[in-house]
Design an enzyme around this catalytic site. Structure first.
Site, PDB file in Angstrom:
ATOM      1  N   ASP A  34       0.810  -1.216   0.000  1.00  0.00           N
ATOM      2  CA  ASP A  34       0.000   0.000   0.000  1.00  0.00           C
ATOM      3  C   ASP A  34       0.844   1.266   0.000  1.00  0.00           C
ATOM      4  O   ASP A  34       2.054   1.243   0.258  1.00  0.00           O
ATOM      5  CB  ASP A  34      -0.885   0.027   1.258  1.00  0.00           C
ATOM      6  CG  ASP A  34      -2.209  -0.689   1.052  1.00  0.00           C
ATOM      7  OD1 ASP A  34      -2.495  -1.078  -0.085  1.00  0.00           O
ATOM      8  OD2 ASP A  34      -2.935  -0.858   2.042  1.00  0.00           O
ATOM      9  N   LYS A  56      -3.462   3.572  -2.383  1.00  0.00           N
ATOM     10  CA  LYS A  56      -4.590   4.503  -2.524  1.00  0.00           C
ATOM     11  C   LYS A  56      -4.274   5.729  -1.670  1.00  0.00           C
ATOM     12  O   LYS A  56      -3.896   5.623  -0.517  1.00  0.00           O
ATOM     13  CB  LYS A  56      -5.896   3.866  -2.021  1.00  0.00           C
ATOM     14  CG  LYS A  56      -6.259   2.556  -2.682  1.00  0.00           C
ATOM     15  CD  LYS A  56      -7.652   2.100  -2.290  1.00  0.00           C
ATOM     16  CE  LYS A  56      -7.716   1.622  -0.854  1.00  0.00           C
ATOM     17  NZ  LYS A  56      -7.283   0.218  -0.711  1.00  0.00           N
ATOM     18  N   MET A 171      -7.220   9.651   8.826  1.00  0.00           N
ATOM     19  CA  MET A 171      -7.641  10.076   7.474  1.00  0.00           C
ATOM     20  C   MET A 171      -8.677  11.194   7.523  1.00  0.00           C
ATOM     21  O   MET A 171      -9.643  11.195   6.760  1.00  0.00           O
ATOM     22  CB  MET A 171      -8.218   8.869   6.694  1.00  0.00           C
ATOM     23  CG  MET A 171      -7.271   7.704   6.591  1.00  0.00           C
ATOM     24  SD  MET A 171      -8.072   6.179   6.017  1.00  0.00           S
ATOM     25  CE  MET A 171      -9.100   5.747   7.433  1.00  0.00           C
TER      26      MET A 171
END
Length: 502
Positions: A34, A56, A171
């Site tokens: 990732d 991502k 996030m």
């Protein structure tokens, strides 16, 4: 046995990776990693490992999650060992649970390797304990970015607003104004301390502390970006008092290490421990010779020498390998004198049971010769185990003193066939402050890969040379090193870097 491993890579600091995670990385056949997983870990993969990036970030998806699931299942069905490497912990906002469900449905066994989650690690590196008896006895981990397809929010803002727990949002930078507003609307005081930690635990970590009322405006003014952790609660007031990581003397300074990978770990670890962003760019590799007959012959005739002079750790290592290969050990040196050029070489000898008779104060050939002459080496038979290609000053000066010198190649250095594009991009972005050279061969090979004209385009990049011999080689390419330590050693080079940042 499982052949799929959902592995937590931790928050980014290589020291935070678990031993089990490293074991899986080193043995897997396929690596699927990732955006938030430190790419430095990929250097531990086997040479034939298939490495696939599926990161991502901020809505930019290399592969959507359903395609990632399909990829893992597809690779697993081939019978290969799969490492699915995810930043932090796979089950803490890492969607590892979804991937696990897909594997179960496909009838594939898997194992989870937990990792240290950023919600604990990033605050700790910023001087913020997520629990503290004087502030709070509980902590709540919350996503700051919910599934956009959900019909309604899973957040209970009334509970968050009235809770005395430390709140840690993952996030959430893009939603920071909304988060702050909802907390204040639901009872959290406007002056509640709030901290933001970006790239927590990494060399480029930055942090800030504000209040719930002002944090969104201050973050916007500072152009704060993801990836960041948001911490809300009284514990954030301890940031200035307990901060330790951002006080490191080389924090954020980009340093290129050009040593051979086999030798670089000590320097790399020291620089990282001081906060530097280390760019490993091994310009040389240390290799075995194709034929060791000459070395074996020299070992069997060792008794004819009065002196053996070791000029490097590698010379010691490869010489001892051949000793062991023919069933001999350190006792073969009985009755002769041993010289070590530099403290690291001396330490390598001591580890093998040899206390050097001579270690010079300065570690260049000219100074070594004068010291050996003072010890009466004139006229002696001298063996110098070293690299196939090296400076000839030492053997030539000893020959002038009447010594019968045998230069014995025990290893060779080769140019690493690597591209310089990554280093050039890092210089272009301003991420590199220093390029370090520890030998003439590292200089020559560096400029084989990156042209002097390219380096001249970045005048703010400083060259740090380990000593005058290396500096002379740097000068051949038109540069003057900005740093050269008084002691021509790796610790001396590090001290020079520290002095330049005082």
């Amino acid at each position: 046995m499982a052949n799929v491993f959902l592995v937590g890579a931790g928050p980014g600091d290589p020291g935070m990776l678990t031993l089990r995670a490293k074991e899986i990385i080193e043995t897997c056949d396929v690596m699927i990693y990732d955006y938030l997983a430190n790419a430095d870990f990929l250097k531990w993969c086997k040479p034939d490992c298939e490495i696939l990036y599926v990161g991502k970030k901020g809505g930019d998806h290399t592969l959507p999650q359903d395609k990632i699931n399909d990829l893992i299942v597809e690779k697993a069905k081939s019978g290969q060992t799969i490492c699915r490497l995810k930043g932090g912990d796979p089950y803490v906002f890492g969607r590892g649970g979804e991937e696990g469900e897909e594997l179960v449905e496909a009838g594939i066994d898997f194992e989870v390797v937990p990792g240290i989650t950023a919600g604990v690690a990033a605050p700790a590196y910023a001087g913020i304990p997520v629990t503290h008896r004087d502030h709070t006895t509980s902590v709540c981990f919350i996503t700051g970015h919910e599934d956009p397809t959900k019909s309604e929010s899973g957040h209970n803002w009334a509970v968050y607003g009235q809770s005395t727990s430390t709140l840690v949002f993952y996030m959430g930078v893009g939603n920071l104004p909304m988060i702050a507003e909802n907390l204040m609307k639901n009872g959290r005081a406007a002056d509640t301390p709030v901290a933001l930690v970006r790239w927590g635990t990494r060399c480029n970590q930055t942090s800030m502390v504000s209040t719930l009322e002002n944090v969104a405006a201050e973050a916007e003014a500072r152009k704060w970006k993801a990836p960041s952790i948001i911490i809300v609660g009284g514990v954030c007031a301890l940031h200035d008092k307990l901060a330790w990581f951002e006080k490191k003397p080389l924090l954020g300074k980009g340093v290129v290490v050009t040593r051979a990978r086999e030798q670089a770990s000590g320097l790399v670890n020291t620089l990282r421990g001081l906060g530097a962003c280390v760019h490993e760019f091994p310009t040389i590799s240390v290799e075995h010779l194709d034929d060791y007959n000459e070395v074996e012959t020299a070992i069997l005739q060792l008794a004819r020498y009065q002196w053996v002079v070791f000029t490097s750790v590698n010379g010691v290592k490869f010489f001892w390998e051949q000793l062991a290969a023919i069933g001999l050990d350190s006792r073969i040196f009985g009755g002769m004198e041993i010289a070590a050029i530099g403290p690291a070489t001396a330490d390598a000898l001591r580890e093998r049971g040899i206390i050097p008779d001579f270690v010079p104060d300065k570690y260049v050939a000219e100074h070594v010769v004068s010291g050996l002459l003072e010890r009466g080496i004139q006229g002696s038979d001298v063996l110098i185990p070293r690299a196939r290609v090296a400076r000839e000053v030492l053997p030539e000066e000893l020959k002038k003193a009447g010594c019968n010198v045998t230069v014995l190649p025990v290893y060779e250095t080769k140019l690493v066939q690597a591209s310089g594009e990554e280093i050039e991009e890092a210089m272009k972005s301003g991420a590199i402050r220093y390029v370090t050279f520890t030998s003439s061969s590292t200089v020559e090979n560096f400029f084989e890969l990156i042209s002097p004209e390219t380096l001249r385009c970045y005048p703010d990049v400083k060259i740090a040379s380990i000593g005058p011999v290396t500096s002379k080689t740097v000068a051949r390419f038109g540069f003057t090193p900005a740093l050269e330590p008084e002691e021509y050693t790796i610790p001396g080079l590090v001290e020079a870097l520290l002095a330049d940042n005082k």
